[in-house]
Scaffold this motif. Structure first.
Motif, PDB file in Angstrom:
ATOM      1  N   ASN A 240       0.871  -1.174   0.000  1.00 14.92           N
ATOM      2  CA  ASN A 240       0.000   0.000   0.000  1.00 14.92           C
ATOM      3  C   ASN A 240       0.917   1.235   0.000  1.00 14.92           C
ATOM      4  OD1 ASN A 240      -1.461   2.296   1.116  1.00 14.92           O
ATOM      5  ND2 ASN A 240      -3.119   0.866   1.539  1.00 14.92           N
ATOM      6  N   HIS A 241       0.738   2.070  -1.008  1.00 13.66           N
ATOM      7  CA  HIS A 241       1.579   3.256  -1.164  1.00 13.66           C
ATOM      8  C   HIS A 241       1.609   4.126   0.107  1.00 13.66           C
ATOM      9  CE1 HIS A 241       3.376   6.619  -3.435  1.00 13.66           C
ATOM     10  NE2 HIS A 241       2.552   7.397  -2.761  1.00 13.66           N
ATOM     11  N   LEU A 242       0.453   4.250   0.753  1.00 12.42           N
ATOM     12  CA  LEU A 242       0.368   5.077   1.967  1.00 12.42           C
ATOM     13  C   LEU A 242       1.139   4.448   3.118  1.00 12.42           C
ATOM     14  CD1 LEU A 242      -3.396   5.967   1.672  1.00 12.42           C
ATOM     15  CD2 LEU A 242      -1.445   7.476   1.262  1.00 12.42           C
TER      16      LEU A 242
ATOM     17  N   GLY B   8       3.775   2.729   2.625  1.00 14.08           N
ATOM     18  CA  GLY B   8       5.156   3.076   2.273  1.00 14.08           C
ATOM     19  C   GLY B   8       5.535   4.412   2.876  1.00 14.08           C
ATOM     20  N   HIS B   9       4.701   5.408   2.648  1.00 14.05           N
ATOM     21  CA  HIS B   9       4.969   6.732   3.240  1.00 14.05           C
ATOM     22  C   HIS B   9       5.067   6.617   4.772  1.00 14.05           C
ATOM     23  CE1 HIS B   9       4.883   9.495  -0.118  1.00 14.05           C
ATOM     24  NE2 HIS B   9       3.710   9.063  -0.543  1.00 14.05           N
ATOM     25  N   LEU B  10       4.113   5.899   5.346  1.00 15.15           N
ATOM     26  CA  LEU B  10       3.969   5.821   6.801  1.00 15.15           C
ATOM     27  C   LEU B  10       5.269   5.443   7.520  1.00 15.15           C
ATOM     28  CD1 LEU B  10       1.824   5.990   9.030  1.00 15.15           C
ATOM     29  CD2 LEU B  10       1.147   3.661   8.453  1.00 15.15           C
TER      30      LEU B  10
ATOM     31  N   VAL C 265       0.893  13.173   4.648  1.00 10.49           N
ATOM     32  CA  VAL C 265       0.334  14.314   3.911  1.00 10.49           C
ATOM     33  C   VAL C 265       0.979  14.395   2.540  1.00 10.49           C
ATOM     34  CG1 VAL C 265      -0.613  15.832   5.677  1.00 10.49           C
ATOM     35  CG2 VAL C 265       1.858  15.726   5.398  1.00 10.49           C
ATOM     36  N   SER C 266       0.156  14.235   1.493  1.00  9.07           N
ATOM     37  CA  SER C 266       0.739  14.182   0.149  1.00  9.07           C
ATOM     38  C   SER C 266      -0.177  14.885  -0.842  1.00  9.07           C
ATOM     39  CB  SER C 266       0.937  12.720  -0.249  1.00  9.07           C
ATOM     40  OG  SER C 266      -0.318  12.128  -0.490  1.00  9.07           O
ATOM     41  N   GLY C 267       0.090  14.623  -2.119  1.00 12.57           N
ATOM     42  CA  GLY C 267      -0.726  15.228  -3.160  1.00 12.57           C
ATOM     43  C   GLY C 267      -2.115  14.610  -3.236  1.00 12.57           C
TER      44      GLY C 267
ATOM     45  N   THR D 223       8.828  12.731  -1.002  1.00 14.69           N
ATOM     46  CA  THR D 223       8.022  12.523  -2.209  1.00 14.69           C
ATOM     47  C   THR D 223       8.211  11.071  -2.670  1.00 14.69           C
ATOM     48  OG1 THR D 223       9.819  13.537  -3.432  1.00 14.69           O
ATOM     49  CG2 THR D 223       7.906  14.907  -3.030  1.00 14.69           C
ATOM     50  N   ASP D 224       7.387  10.664  -3.627  1.00 21.31           N
ATOM     51  CA  ASP D 224       7.306   9.253  -3.970  1.00 21.31           C
ATOM     52  C   ASP D 224       8.667   8.649  -4.350  1.00 21.31           C
ATOM     53  OD1 ASP D 224       4.695   9.492  -3.416  1.00 21.31           O
ATOM     54  OD2 ASP D 224       3.991   9.479  -5.490  1.00 21.31           O
ATOM     55  N   ASN D 225       8.953   7.511  -3.773  1.00 25.68           N
ATOM     56  CA  ASN D 225      10.235   6.832  -3.996  1.00 25.68           C
ATOM     57  C   ASN D 225      10.064   5.357  -3.695  1.00 25.68           C
ATOM     58  OD1 ASN D 225      11.441   6.189  -1.059  1.00 25.68           O
ATOM     59  ND2 ASN D 225      10.282   8.089  -0.962  1.00 25.68           N
TER      60      ASN D 225
HETATM   61 ZN    ZN Z   1       2.916   9.432  -2.387  1.00 24.91          ZN
END
Ligand code: ZN
Ligand code: KG4
Length: 348
Positions: free
Chosen positions: A110-112, A114-116, A140-142, A313-315
């Motif tokens: 899950n992309h979120l 990943g951020h988490l 908090v993202s786009g 940012t996304d990576n």
């Molecule tokens: Zn993202």
């Protein structure tokens, strides 16, 4: 152990190589920013095609920089959602093919998520520090604003999310209308640094039914009206030579977003006690947000983890890392079963 991470959910094509302790051996990000800039936002079909063109070279580069070969990989992690379905399919299909061909486990991340977990990642090959559970995460993202609690078991409990716009989306829309280009966050961040964020007062958007949810569309509309009143109509402006009043207006707009995020963090802390707060997502690169959240943490006695800017940012490093954490909990599976989904709320 070698973990291969692939991220193609939106407009960055990224591949990363991590070791089994979460050390980032390489993290290559190819941004499609220029392809989307003329449209003022990401065009899904353009994104999918660009991923298809970029992925082989990005993969090659990530392996080279890590000094690794595809044959060295032990685990594959790829973003499976949420995101643009055509874009997701490119990275996930590549990941499935690699996992199939080499008989490796695959984690559809899950992309979120990943951020988490991205606030723990270190640059320069250092291992991430241990994760102390439970912790709270503010993503908090786009596309998202999510405040969650992550329990010892790994269970993610959603606490608040945005009812309408995401903060990054608000930055992007206002920057576009102000003629400052795309993406809007970095340029508003830079301009706001020389402005007075207290000059114009914007109200903090609340859901209105006692919930902790965020709302940014009212702020966006109020700001659009302010721009319109000043005759700002989207014609390109030089960020370095803006009217001082516009600079203060943009600084005040940024301040309102930061204040809304802090307001909710403080409310959640009052309600259930935050032991550690991990900030993440593209908007986590915002200087003002980082400074104010860190100051809040010092005041409240709560450790606040700020992600390295390279991991905001996304990576793919964050995808490999979240995949590794899932794998440790037995979450890796049969590549045949991973499927892409455009919607995938955290905690489900
Ligand atoms: Zn993202
Ligand atoms: O996490 P991300 O790369 O993509 C999504 O998953 O959405 O976030 C991109 C968002 C964009 O809206 C961009 O304007 C915003 O992050 N952003 C920032 C800053 N840098 C990027 N927003 C505010 N301040 C920044 N310095």
């Amino acid at each position: 152990m070698i973990v291969l991470g692939i991220e193609t959910s939106c407009d960055e094509t990224s591949v990363a190589v991590l070791d089994g302790d979460g050390r980032v051996r390489s993290n290559v990000v190819s941004s499609q920013m220029r392809a989307h800039a003329p449209y003022g936002g990401v065009v899904p079909e353009v994104a999918a095609r660009a991923h298809l063109e970029n992925l082989p070279a990005v993969l090659e580069e990530a392996l080279t920089r890590a000094g690794a070969r595809l044959e060295d990989a032990d685990l594959v992690a790829a973003t499976a959602g949420p995101g643009l379905i055509g874009a997701l399919l490119v990275g996930l299909s590549a990941a499935k093919a690699i996992a199939f061909a080499r008989g490796l486990p695959l984690v559809g991340v899950n992309h979120l998520e990943g951020h988490l977990f991205s606030a723990w990642l270190k640059p320069n090959g250092e291992p991430p520090p241990p994760i102390a559970y439970p912790f709270h995460g503010l993503v908090v993202s786009g596309g998202h604003a999510e405040l969650v609690r992550v329990e010892e078991s790994g269970r993610i409990v959603p606490i608040a999310r945005t009812r309408d716009d995401a903060p990054g989306e608000a930055f992007d829309k206002i920057a576009r209308r102000a003629g400052l280009g795309y993406p809007g966050g970095p340029v508003i961040d830079r301009v706001a640094a020389r402005g007075d964020g207290t000059r114009f007062a914007f109200p903090i958007g609340r859901a209105g039914d006692g919930s902790l949810d965020f709302s940014f569309s009212g702020l966006k509309t109020a700001m659009l009206r302010e721009l319109q009143r000043r005759g700002v109509d989207g014609s390109p402006l030089d960020p370095e030579r803006l009217d001082p009043e516009l600079v203060d207006l943009l600084a005040s707009f940024q301040q309102a977003i930061v204040a809304a995020l802090l307001d909710r963090v403080a409310a959640v802390h009052a309600a259930e006690g935050i032991r550690t707060l991990a900030l993440s997502g593209g908007v986590a690169a915002n200087s003002r947000l980082r400074a104010e959240l860190a100051a809040w943490g010092r005041e409240a006695g709560v450790p606040v983890l700020l992600p390295e800017r390279a991991f905001t940012t996304d990576n793919a490093a964050m995808i490999a890392w979240a995949g590794l954490i899932r794998h440790r909990r037995g979450g890796a599976g049969d590549p045949a079963e991973a499927s892409a989904r455009s919607r995938w709320p955290l905690g489900t």
